[in-house]
Write a protein that holds these residues in place. Structure first.
Motif: not given
Length: 563
Positions: A221-225, A229-235
């Motif tokens: 959860l925390i890393i997804s947030r 914010l950092s415009k990275m791929r969440i998947d």
């Protein structure tokens, strides 16, 4: 304070608190497993913590206090820093205008009592406290972030909350880490997953500190947030990703550079905090002495050639390079940079970000920059032969080139370029100066105090030829040395240190050094010649800052190699 087993037996067995048989069994187990006999007696329920505390306190002739029954104000607890409380095993639990009461595992430690008396100018009353009492109260030092974080983490684990509320709690959790990192003056925030928990650590003045534990199930959860914010791929969970974002704390704008790397236990996050306030430095405040400063100012005024700054990761190389750029950045000059990543945006400078996805590498970007008619080129880091070759040739053909390189010291840098396949005559012709550096914690100016070097540190000085020479100690002489340290205060969060400063060695590429380069001489030969030319090593520069009261001997020995 260590009470011998024989003494402990006399005060516990003789009055009948514990049977001789039980005590002897505990003592045998203590010797067998190398565990303190007090811990074994408590674990087996042969005596309780309070009872043991009373008996030991009476034996040594001081009052006993059960800290679990005392309401300790956080301001009182923090009168001394955690590092001192931990090393001296003491807890301050009461103060008024006349006296301070201190719980001590060793109430016979007169040295710390005298230090506290001098520091607070009040009577210090020592009380005996047990090990369990001490450890329980020591854990309260990080209550600042723990208190709010526990509330937010509870919401994230509450299955009765709707998704919107959980998202808000997650947003707040990341904000909390960033805010406390900023307030603690941390340069980096580490989120490190282990088998059962996640540890959050702050790097403050170059040293990592554990600040928070997070349940493992909340990591994603925390890393997804952070990824959003950092415009990275969440998947994406199995590839390294880099990104950046900004956030505001009061009137300060913070740039956050994020690196996420997959490890065996999940994803490891490091967030570097770059504050606008922390950037407001100048060349004079970096820590260079006047002679080295003159060498560098002369080199950066040169119309062509190379200036190299070397050191490991986190040694302040980029900050030094940016200070050079600030001085050189005028309307009459075109400056272009190629960086990975661009750490600070500077108005008036063409800055290029390396992008491997579009094949914009250091080498390709550097080729493009040369065609942009620059006067000065800054290369974030020379990593390979191709980049080194273009950089050296650019310095030879009318450009001033600034770059960083990973090397242990200034002298090692020149053979390193040879190892990258650069011809010796090119290195000799283009390199102007090489600057090697490290960062040291500075003594807090608000609580700086003098002290006499203790015997264990004097042994280090007497056993080192260079230190004996610097401190002017003759063979067999029993000389006392007075140095400085921070006693701890609110300004430095009771650590004794506030801020950092550089230690440097600046190698000028004089004719005799050029001859050695062309002969492919070793780094030790180059170092010897540079020192004959007047170069001060990082270790020597560090010791001078110790003598001046800027930093401590402990810091220099931690960071710099003795030469």
């Amino acid at each position: 304070m260590k009470i011998s087993n024989l003494k402990l037996k006399s005060i516990l067995v003789d009055p009948g608190h514990i049977s001789e048989k039980d005590f002897n069994q505990a003592m045998n187990l203590s010797n067998e497993k190398n565990i303190s006999i007090e811990d074994i007696l408590l674990d087996r329920g042969l005596i309780n913590d309070g009872q043991l505390g009373h008996i030991i306190a009476e034996f040594i002739g001081v009052p006993y206090v059960n800290l679990r029954k005392e309401k300790i104000d956080d301001m009182v607890l923090n009168l001394i820093p955690e590092i001192i409380a931990k090393s001296k095993k003491i807890i301050i639990f009461y103060e008024d205008e006349n006296e301070i009461k201190v719980g001590m595992m060793d109430p016979q430690d007169l040295e710390i009592i005298h230090i506290l008396e001098k520091k607070f100018n009040r009577q210090i009353i020592p009380y005996y406290i047990t090990k369990n009492d001490f450890l329980e109260n020591l854990s309260r030092y990080n209550v600042g972030i723990d208190e709010e974080a526990s509330s937010v983490l509870a919401k994230l684990q509450d299955n009765n909350l709707d998704m919107d509320e959980k998202n808000k709690a997650n947003v707040r959790m990341v904000e909390l880490l960033l805010e406390h990192g900023h307030y603690s003056k941390a340069s980096d925030i580490h989120i490190e997953p282990y088998k059962k928990i996640v540890i959050v650590r702050f790097r403050i003045d170059g040293v990592l500190h554990d600040v928070l534990e997070i349940p493992k199930n909340l990591l994603s959860l925390i890393i997804s947030r952070i990824k959003i914010l950092s415009k990275m791929r969440i998947d994406e969970h199995f590839a390294a990703q880099d990104g950046k974002f900004q956030f505001k704390v009061k009137n300060d704008q913070i740039d956050v550079r994020v690196s996420i790397v997959p490890i065996t236990e999940g994803e490891n996050v490091v967030m570097r905090l770059l504050s606008t306030k922390s950037r407001k430095m100048d060349l004079d405040s970096l820590g260079l002495d006047s002679a080295d400063l003159d060498k560098i100012k002369k080199a950066i005024k040169s119309p062509h050639g190379m200036i190299l700054v070397t050191g490991p990761t986190g040694s302040g190389k980029t900050t030094t390079i940016y200070e050079f750029l600030k001085i050189l950045n005028t309307k009459e000059i075109h400056i272009a940079t190629i960086e990975d990543p661009v750490e600070y945006d500077i108005e008036g400078i063409s800055q290029i970000q390396v992008n491997k996805k579009t094949n914009l590498t250091f080498a390709n970007g550097l080729r493009a920059i040369v065609r942009q008619d620059p006067d000065i080129i800054m290369i974030g880091e020379i990593r390979d032969h191709e980049t080194a070759d273009i950089a050296v040739n650019s310095g030879l053909t009318g450009h001033l080139v600034l770059s960083t390189l990973h090397a242990n010291d200034a002298a090692t840098t020149l053979p390193r370029l040879l190892d990258m396949g650069i011809e010796p005559y090119l290195i000799a012709s283009t390199v102007r100066v090489v600057i090697a550096q490290r960062l040291l914690r500075k003594i807090c100016e608000k609580c700086r105090t003098s002290y006499e070097l203790p015997e264990n540190e004097m042994i280090i000085v007497r056993n080192n030829k260079k230190l004996k020479e610097i401190f002017n100690i003759k063979e067999g002489e029993d000389k006392k040395i007075t140095l400085y340290k921070g006693s701890g205060c609110k300004v430095c969060a009771h650590t004794g240190y506030s801020g950092r400063i550089g230690i440097f060695e600046v190698l000028e590429n004089r004719e005799n050094i050029k001859e050695l380069i062309i002969k492919r001489a070793s780094s030790s030969e180059i170092s010897k010649m540079a020192r004959a030319n007047g170069m001060t090593t990082m270790f020597e520069d560090g010791i001078q800052k110790v003598i001046q009261g800027i930093t401590t001997l402990e810091e220099v020995l931690r960071v710099a190699e003795i030469v």
